[in-house]
Write a protein that holds these residues in place. Sequence first.
Motif, PDB file in Angstrom:
ATOM      1  N   ARG A  46      -5.454  18.604   3.037  1.00 19.49           N
ATOM      2  CA  ARG A  46      -4.810  19.910   2.876  1.00 19.49           C
ATOM      3  C   ARG A  46      -5.473  20.963   3.760  1.00 19.49           C
ATOM      4  O   ARG A  46      -4.806  21.873   4.272  1.00 19.49           O
ATOM      5  N   GLU A  47      -6.771  20.844   3.947  1.00 19.30           N
ATOM      6  CA  GLU A  47      -7.514  21.830   4.731  1.00 19.30           C
ATOM      7  C   GLU A  47      -7.404  21.597   6.240  1.00 19.30           C
ATOM      8  O   GLU A  47      -7.697  22.505   7.019  1.00 19.30           O
ATOM      9  N   THR A  48      -6.982  20.401   6.641  1.00 16.68           N
ATOM     10  CA  THR A  48      -7.008  20.040   8.058  1.00 16.68           C
ATOM     11  C   THR A  48      -5.630  19.972   8.694  1.00 16.68           C
ATOM     12  O   THR A  48      -5.454  20.365   9.855  1.00 16.68           O
ATOM     13  N   LEU A  49      -4.644  19.466   7.967  1.00 10.99           N
ATOM     14  CA  LEU A  49      -3.342  19.166   8.556  1.00 10.99           C
ATOM     15  C   LEU A  49      -2.383  20.347   8.418  1.00 10.99           C
ATOM     16  O   LEU A  49      -2.478  21.133   7.472  1.00 10.99           O
ATOM     17  N   SER A  50      -1.444  20.427   9.347  1.00  8.42           N
ATOM     18  CA  SER A  50      -0.543  21.580   9.378  1.00  8.42           C
ATOM     19  C   SER A  50       0.866  21.281   8.892  1.00  8.42           C
ATOM     20  O   SER A  50       1.594  22.189   8.490  1.00  8.42           O
ATOM     21  N   GLY A  51       1.281  20.016   8.947  1.00  2.92           N
ATOM     22  CA  GLY A  51       2.610  19.667   8.438  1.00  2.92           C
ATOM     23  C   GLY A  51       3.403  18.722   9.306  1.00  2.92           C
ATOM     24  O   GLY A  51       3.953  17.728   8.817  1.00  2.92           O
ATOM     25  N   PRO A  52       3.514  18.969  10.629  1.00  4.14           N
ATOM     26  CA  PRO A  52       4.377  18.123  11.460  1.00  4.14           C
ATOM     27  C   PRO A  52       3.785  16.757  11.811  1.00  4.14           C
ATOM     28  O   PRO A  52       4.483  15.929  12.418  1.00  4.14           O
ATOM     29  N   GLU A  53       2.523  16.514  11.474  1.00  2.00           N
ATOM     30  CA  GLU A  53       1.882  15.249  11.858  1.00  2.00           C
ATOM     31  C   GLU A  53       2.583  14.057  11.185  1.00  2.00           C
ATOM     32  O   GLU A  53       2.848  14.087   9.981  1.00  2.00           O
ATOM     33  N   ARG A  54       2.871  13.041  11.975  1.00  2.30           N
ATOM     34  CA  ARG A  54       3.416  11.812  11.366  1.00  2.30           C
ATOM     35  C   ARG A  54       2.334  11.167  10.503  1.00  2.30           C
ATOM     36  O   ARG A  54       1.147  11.085  10.889  1.00  2.30           O
ATOM     37  N   LEU A  55       2.719  10.653   9.351  1.00  2.95           N
ATOM     38  CA  LEU A  55       1.756  10.005   8.448  1.00  2.95           C
ATOM     39  C   LEU A  55       1.012   8.881   9.143  1.00  2.95           C
ATOM     40  O   LEU A  55      -0.201   8.721   8.973  1.00  2.95           O
ATOM     41  N   ALA A 114       4.723   8.321  -5.846  1.00  3.72           N
ATOM     42  CA  ALA A 114       5.014   7.323  -4.814  1.00  3.72           C
ATOM     43  C   ALA A 114       6.264   7.687  -4.027  1.00  3.72           C
ATOM     44  O   ALA A 114       7.272   8.136  -4.591  1.00  3.72           O
ATOM     45  N   GLN A 115       6.169   7.477  -2.725  1.00  2.00           N
ATOM     46  CA  GLN A 115       7.306   7.686  -1.836  1.00  2.00           C
ATOM     47  C   GLN A 115       7.384   6.514  -0.865  1.00  2.00           C
ATOM     48  O   GLN A 115       6.366   5.910  -0.535  1.00  2.00           O
ATOM     49  N   ALA A 116       8.609   6.218  -0.441  1.00  2.00           N
ATOM     50  CA  ALA A 116       8.813   5.127   0.524  1.00  2.00           C
ATOM     51  C   ALA A 116       9.716   5.619   1.643  1.00  2.00           C
ATOM     52  O   ALA A 116      10.851   5.171   1.803  1.00  2.00           O
ATOM     53  N   PRO A 117       9.214   6.540   2.457  1.00  2.00           N
ATOM     54  CA  PRO A 117      10.041   7.114   3.529  1.00  2.00           C
ATOM     55  C   PRO A 117      10.130   6.186   4.735  1.00  2.00           C
ATOM     56  O   PRO A 117       9.453   5.167   4.809  1.00  2.00           O
ATOM     57  N   ASN A 118      10.943   6.584   5.684  1.00  2.00           N
ATOM     58  CA  ASN A 118      10.987   5.917   6.979  1.00  2.00           C
ATOM     59  C   ASN A 118       9.717   6.300   7.723  1.00  2.00           C
ATOM     60  O   ASN A 118       9.547   7.451   8.148  1.00  2.00           O
ATOM     61  N   LEU A 119       8.794   5.354   7.896  1.00  2.00           N
ATOM     62  CA  LEU A 119       7.494   5.671   8.466  1.00  2.00           C
ATOM     63  C   LEU A 119       7.585   6.145   9.912  1.00  2.00           C
ATOM     64  O   LEU A 119       6.698   6.867  10.384  1.00  2.00           O
ATOM     65  N   ALA A 120       8.626   5.761  10.618  1.00  2.69           N
ATOM     66  CA  ALA A 120       8.755   6.183  12.013  1.00  2.69           C
ATOM     67  C   ALA A 120       8.900   7.695  12.128  1.00  2.69           C
ATOM     68  O   ALA A 120       8.537   8.286  13.153  1.00  2.69           O
ATOM     69  N   ALA A 121       9.399   8.329  11.060  1.00  2.76           N
ATOM     70  CA  ALA A 121       9.670   9.762  11.132  1.00  2.76           C
ATOM     71  C   ALA A 121       8.933  10.584  10.085  1.00  2.76           C
ATOM     72  O   ALA A 121       8.850  11.811  10.212  1.00  2.76           O
ATOM     73  N   ALA A 122       8.396   9.955   9.062  1.00  2.00           N
ATOM     74  CA  ALA A 122       7.812  10.686   7.938  1.00  2.00           C
ATOM     75  C   ALA A 122       6.611  11.518   8.377  1.00  2.00           C
ATOM     76  O   ALA A 122       5.726  11.027   9.086  1.00  2.00           O
ATOM     77  N   THR A 123       6.568  12.766   7.936  1.00  2.00           N
ATOM     78  CA  THR A 123       5.467  13.655   8.278  1.00  2.00           C
ATOM     79  C   THR A 123       4.674  14.040   7.036  1.00  2.00           C
ATOM     80  O   THR A 123       5.154  13.931   5.902  1.00  2.00           O
ATOM     81  N   TYR A 124       3.479  14.530   7.306  1.00  2.00           N
ATOM     82  CA  TYR A 124       2.613  14.997   6.222  1.00  2.00           C
ATOM     83  C   TYR A 124       3.305  16.114   5.435  1.00  2.00           C
ATOM     84  O   TYR A 124       3.303  16.123   4.207  1.00  2.00           O
ATOM     85  N   GLY A 125       3.922  17.051   6.153  1.00  2.00           N
ATOM     86  CA  GLY A 125       4.577  18.165   5.481  1.00  2.00           C
ATOM     87  C   GLY A 125       5.724  17.731   4.602  1.00  2.00           C
ATOM     88  O   GLY A 125       5.940  18.300   3.523  1.00  2.00           O
TER      89      GLY A 125
END
Length: 360
Positions: free
Chosen positions: A47-56, A199-210
């Motif tokens: 939470r302190e480091t990431l901004s949101g758009p980073e892919r997981l 738990a979430q199961a998103p599309n990893l190719a597009a899923a972001t931290y935000g």
Amino acid sequence: MHIFKRTLKFLFLLFLALLLLAAAFLGLPFLAAGNTTGGADYSAWMRETLSGPERLVDIAMPGAHDALTSGMRLSSPVDAASVASPFQLGICKGLGYRQSKAQIADLPALLAGGVRYFDVRATRDAATGVFYAVHNYYSAPLADELAAFAAFLAAHPGEVLVLDFQHCYDSTSPDARLGPAHFGELYALLQQSGVLGYAQAPNLAAATYGQVTAGGSRAACLVLMKYTGGCKELLNYASSIHSPWFNTDSSEAVFAGLDGVALQVQNGQVSRDVFRVQQAVLTMQASPSGILNALGSWSLPHRAQGFNAKLADVQNSTWLAAMPIVMTDHSLSTAGDAHARLMAAILQFDQALAGSASHT
């Protein structure tokens, strides 16, 4: 003749003494590695480091190999479903125990120490139906560990956990792997613990931290399994992760292996759209030299102390870009300042990732 008999008696007593010494040596349980926590609190580093758009899948994070083994004791039963030779691991239990317990820190300590990827191994006890964390021997009941995961997720919005159930055993199954017969019991444990609520199961190719954390306002976890039972909250292991194991007790061979995987990722031979793991671990070899090496290093955590310090020396942005998850034994070891230095490298990488992601 008298001298000959005395010599035979002496040799017999010497042999017996050496045999007893070897038996004691193999049976001694202590691990000779400190129960270190790394000192600093990294409970909220994402939470302190990431901004949101980073892919997981691009976020660097510490990982724990055989993460739930701190509860293992010398008295823990051998898990017949997960080992090739239960008899050998029973008769040489001191040696087997020392080479199976990969983590000294318990789960709350690992989480506070910044670990976000967990190599989870579970087994179903046939007699009781109880699931245990496992690595050759039973560790703590899995329900207890899942409760600890859920408690952390509830208390730390913005943190993301990757729970990789890469091995789930069931001795009543024909192949000793958990399948349709008892998968529902494990799923129920995940549900009852509260873990599935995150738990979430998103599309990893597009899923972001935000996306998965709603801008850092909630925690999330991604649960990988080889058998998912069609459950929508779970990710399929085969299509979600790349985690090659080098199966060596040589530091140099592991580092050469990491160089090779990094090159494969750069050349497009390995997809960047999945979780990618640095399996930065040494593995005891079942050969005369390998056994001697294991005895000389005494225990798996003790061996990891030296290796993790070397890993911190050579860790680099090329490896982190190719394989962002840094999975180690004795993950919080402070020997050679390994934990602090690896966290510093990971945070520096993620800060740069956050900066570049926010400008795209």
